[in-house]
Design an enzyme around this catalytic site. Structure first.
Site, PDB file in Angstrom:
ATOM      1  N   CYS A 180      15.520 -23.440  13.371  1.00  0.00           N
ATOM      2  CA  CYS A 180      15.863 -22.054  13.734  1.00  0.00           C
ATOM      3  C   CYS A 180      17.007 -21.925  14.736  1.00  0.00           C
ATOM      4  O   CYS A 180      18.156 -22.106  14.367  1.00  0.00           O
ATOM      5  CB  CYS A 180      14.598 -21.352  14.238  1.00  0.00           C
ATOM      6  SG  CYS A 180      14.688 -19.544  14.105  1.00  0.00           S
ATOM      7  N   GLU A 185       9.769 -22.689   9.817  1.00  0.00           N
ATOM      8  CA  GLU A 185       9.378 -23.045  11.182  1.00  0.00           C
ATOM      9  C   GLU A 185       7.915 -22.672  11.402  1.00  0.00           C
ATOM     10  O   GLU A 185       7.476 -21.601  10.986  1.00  0.00           O
ATOM     11  CB  GLU A 185      10.264 -22.241  12.150  1.00  0.00           C
ATOM     12  CG  GLU A 185      10.018 -22.506  13.621  1.00  0.00           C
ATOM     13  CD  GLU A 185      10.910 -21.637  14.528  1.00  0.00           C
ATOM     14  OE1 GLU A 185      11.448 -20.619  14.044  1.00  0.00           O
ATOM     15  OE2 GLU A 185      11.087 -22.014  15.698  1.00  0.00           O
ATOM     16  N   LYS A 228      12.697 -29.002  18.205  1.00  0.00           N
ATOM     17  CA  LYS A 228      13.727 -27.958  18.362  1.00  0.00           C
ATOM     18  C   LYS A 228      14.490 -28.127  19.679  1.00  0.00           C
ATOM     19  O   LYS A 228      13.889 -28.265  20.745  1.00  0.00           O
ATOM     20  CB  LYS A 228      13.019 -26.599  18.335  1.00  0.00           C
ATOM     21  CG  LYS A 228      13.916 -25.381  18.290  1.00  0.00           C
ATOM     22  CD  LYS A 228      13.017 -24.130  18.152  1.00  0.00           C
ATOM     23  CE  LYS A 228      13.795 -22.854  17.951  1.00  0.00           C
ATOM     24  NZ  LYS A 228      12.864 -21.703  17.717  1.00  0.00           N
TER      25      LYS A 228
END
EC number: 6.3.5.1
Lengths: 594, 594
Positions: free
Chosen positions: B163, B44, B127
């Protein structure tokens, strides 16, 4: 048309002091009742103080807040105030009963408003719009509420809202229109920023139009760490007229009579409502539900009329001075320090800090130390002494040379290390006096210095609070000049007019190391406060080479600033919590790598 | 069944060093291609480093990240890597083209993953789940994505996630099942906490079951201010089997062959898809939309098989030691310090810090100063010298008494002020040597001391980094004993076994002022790390009077700690950013008011 006499309690609460804050609610409620008010509204989080930050994660704290609310309702009846409607902010949580100190569980923590009446918590409302920018991190701490609470009180429908609800369109104010509310009570803990009062009135007017209702906006007043709440409470009619407005930075009640539409005649009401008991009227997807409660059939009659009046706005300099003095006073008093101590050099920064401290605390609580070095000029010492004479603060001299010589005799130091050594010996002296005599040490570095790192870590940066932390140097001079136009001009003219110098080597001047503050401060404002990059700063007319030089200084200073004391926030974005840059950071705006 | 050779690049990037990070992607991509990989995945925010915090508000920074991504795609072709699929994290923003340094506007900043192939940014994903707790403030910095990106690569449907997407049920992994993905690539910057690796494997297994797909989890490694990323990358099959796992705290590629379902045969696929071009397949309310892209019809054939293997887990002490050394090394190196300096007293804390520094940087970059006072015992000086001999660090002695006497001769000080004065003279000496010779000063106070305020502000708290900031005293001893079982035992036995003392007055012992660390540390853990209140701590079996005493100490110390140095985070909740308590705070858990 019912007439509601409202009292907006623009008052000061202390974070964590739930008992003391509840006592303040009782005291001001008595005063409101004495003025004939039917309803008194206190600021957001009145019972807990604001902002409580990670305290909200401690269940025992949340339980104490909830318990205090119940206890307060009963105490008010004991005070003979059962017929007064009291709107008060507190922290709530979803979960089981709140008598046991650790019974509250789950993530549903709420920034809440309650209406107390007749010994009961009659209605509660949970803040819908949670700010999560600048100094606010409320997405981290709270869950948003999804329904509007409307209390039928004396035949008027009163909607409860909290702070950020008024800063965003849609949500509670739209729901208030749909619910036919005659009055929206908006309770706030809205921190001061320069010129924020210019924004607030049009904002409240916009929201009054959106709700089609009178809006009563009550804000806290007082200092909390880096924040200062400035009051500026106001009432605006549904057609946008400013009906009453409280002063800035002062505690007090704003009492005003409001002629409000009777609930049944409310222009935007949807259908009929059962005023006898709480009911959920509707729950439309993507709209807020509306909870209704009814508590009082009609208001007590009033003999004479009350008009809260419209307080005049004060000048920018007066506003900032008020913020800085209030911020310092509350930091000192709420943390229970008896007195403050600072190094008084004869320069402009320490002179302004001393003047702020004397205005905030009185001269008998302010201790100043002149700590001349071999490079301090005679007039510096004279200017410091003159300042002491003008203000009546406690003044003494501690020579630093013997201690500096002690280090130099035992170590091989040169250049910057020797300059910093002098500042650090001063820091040790101030901290020793703090330990010995119990004073809080004040730091005196201004925002411009801090930004570019023109200070000594653990030297002049020593201290527990820095009133000038967010004040650029050019503003320090403006404030000094302005303050001297007011009563008891405290600052020697020479401290204002002389060229600034750290006096750490012979004939040193700030201008040896820094650009003129007139060109430096706008670059700092752009880069630090406004997040502008190099290209944008150059486009704005700043000299490219100067921009490179200043950005490089600021990038390098970022890490030193981490260790500096908190101070009152007055700009849109201050060093501290709302500017949390990574320390390890190789991205540099300057043209050259570091 | 297509066979995809994947390489997980568990590597170290630096916040802000976009150019250097892009170079690292090229270097590791060459290595991945050399190992025959079809796809390499980086962590990330690989291009920007993580966390970037307020840097995201600077448009020029976001523009630089976007530009670097485009440039990287082209560079990879120049490197002969056009046929390698490269998944890489960066920061993106909604808005206009990203060539001008300040062209990006609006609030739509994104924590993004891109797939590069053939010189193009073929696909991007934003994300979806943003963490906003502990060390994370992503609701402040980013807008969540609302669609899942699925890339048909070599006949396999590969879903991109980032994540936190893997830490929460629902969202992208559910959408991946609906989309019939054969592989989910999850890129991470997941900070180390003690025992976190025990949580990760079951988590990845749960999500693999949810997606009905193989999950490739790649994590960053390295230190960034208070955070340390520990690697622990892994691959888990759809039926929960751990296929490969990388080591902890080490950089490297985890290369593994995966037999994956062909896209058309994917068990959960919905309808047919047009593999020729990107398309939005569906947009169901409350579900994520699915974007599909296709870039490569089949994978290059592989001659031999690759198995990444499963690295063994290391012990708790080894884990913490690795975190502390990596955290210190990266803080020093990424901030470009050449060397560190610390006060070496002969006590356990400074001995462990010195050992960490030597392991992290090598003895030639570690400078230690013994600064005995009149109250320092002979064995303290001997233990410090012995430590220097064992490790080879640079060692010198600076007497503090002459300087202390200089202050005492010129000021009237007594008691605590004199104790603190000694610590502050040591601070001035360390900072003078730092200025003169260019070392970073290391602080040596442990978490227990910091929690209860058993240290001197601007004295032993001086320094730019504190390796033990989040390490309780009982753990300091454990680490010392563990480290001495490893190669070149660095710590003198006497430093470990003697009773701890600040040696600031005759025969002073920690136990004069503090409870035993065995009973103190659990209370600190409960109150500080777990937000437990007094009642809960007593219920847990702690002595009520002791709880009152310790909570009072912690409440009082809260404000002193504000000025302390950052340090490596190893517990669930450390002092610092993820514990931002108000300084002014009258809410006290102790039975007595302060």
């Amino acid at each position: 048309m019912p007439t509601l006499r409202i009292a907006l309690a623009q008052v000061n609460s202390t974070v964590g002091d739930i008992h003391g804050n509840a006592e303040a609610v009782r005291r001001w409620s008595r005063e409101a009742a004495g003025a004939g008010a039917h309803l008194v509204a206190f600021p957001e989080m009145m019972l807990t103080g604001y902002p409580i930050e990670d305290l909200v994660f401690r269940n025992s704290f949340v339980a104490a807040s909830r318990q205090a609310l119940d206890d307060l309702a009963i105490s008010l009846v004991g005070d003979g105030l059962g017929e007064l409607a009291v709107v008060v902010g507190y922290v709530d949580a979803d979960g089981p009963a709140h008598t046991s100190s650790d019974a509250v569980s789950g993530k549903g923590r709420r920034d809440a408003s309650a209406l107390l009446y007749g010994g009961q918590v009659v209605a509660t409302y949970f803040k819908h719009h949670l700010p999560n920018y600048g100094v606010f991190d409320e997405d981290r701490y709270f869950e948003p509420g999804s329904s509007l609470t409307v209390v039928r009180l004396g035949g008027v429908d009163v909607a409860l809202t909290v702070c950020e609800d008024i800063w965003q369109a849609g949500g509670p104010f739209t729901a208030a229109r749909r619910a036919g509310a005659g009055l929206v009570v908006n309770i706030n803990a809205s921190p001061y920023e320069l010129n924020k009062d210019d924004v607030r009135l049009p904002l409240v007017q916009r929201r009054a139009a959106e709700a089609g209702a009178t809006v009563a906006y009550v804000n806290a007043v007082g200092g909390q760490d880096e924040l200062v709440f400035d009051g500026d409470s106001m009432i605006v009619s549904r057609d946008g007229e400013l009906l009453a407005r409280a002063g800035q930075f002062t505690e007090g009640l704003l009492v005003h009579d409001l002629d409000l539409p009777a609930a049944d005649a409310a222009p935007n009401a949807e259908g009929s409502t059962d005023a006898a008991k709480p009911l959920v009227e509707q729950s439309i997807p993507d709209e807020m539900a509306i909870h209704r409660v009814s508590v009082l059939s009609s208001f007590a009659a009033l003999n004479t009329a009350k008009d809260g009046g419209i307080a005049e706005r004060i000048s920018d300099e007066a506003e900032i001075w008020a913020a800085l003095t209030l911020g310092l006073r509350d930091y000192v008093d709420k943390n229970r320090f008896r007195s403050v101590i600072l190094g008084l050099s004869g320069g402009i920064d320490s002179a302004v800090v001393a003047a702020i401290a004397v205005d905030a605390l009185g001269p008998e609580r302010v201790f100043a130390v002149s700590m001349p070095s071999g490079y301090s000029s005679e007039h510096s010492k004279d200017d410091a002494a003159e300042m002491a004479k003008r203000t009546g603060l406690d003044y003494r001299t501690e020579a630093i040379q013997p201690m500096v010589d002690g280090f130099l005799a035992n170590m091989s130091l040169s250049g910057l290390a020797v300059e910093n050594l002098q500042a650090r010996v001063r820091g040790v002296i101030l901290m020793a006096l703090s330990n010995q005599e119990g004073h809080l040490v004040l730091t005196t570095g201004n925002k411009s210095e801090l930004a570019v790192g023109y200070s000594t870590l653990y030297g002049d940066s020593v201290g527990g609070f820095n009133p000038l932390k967010d004040v650029p140097k050019t503003m320090v001079w403006k404030l000094a000049r302005w303050r001297n136009t007011q009563a008891n001009a405290p600052i020697p003219e020479n401290s204002i007019t002389k060229a600034p110098s750290a006096e750490l080597r012979p004939d040193q001047k700030d201008s040896d190391s820094l650009p003129d503050y007139d060109v430096l401060d706008p670059i700092i404002k752009g880069y630090v406060d406004q997040d502008l990059g190099r290209a944008a700063l150059v486009e704005a007319g700043n000299d490219p080479a100067l921009v490179d030089r200043v950005l490089r200084m600021i990038d390098l200073a970022e890490y030193k600033r981490r260790q500096s004391a908190p101070g009152t926030k007055i700009s849109g974005k201050a060093f501290g919590r709302d500017r949390r840059l990574p320390i390890t950071n190789s991205f540099r705006e300057g043209a050259k790598p570091l």
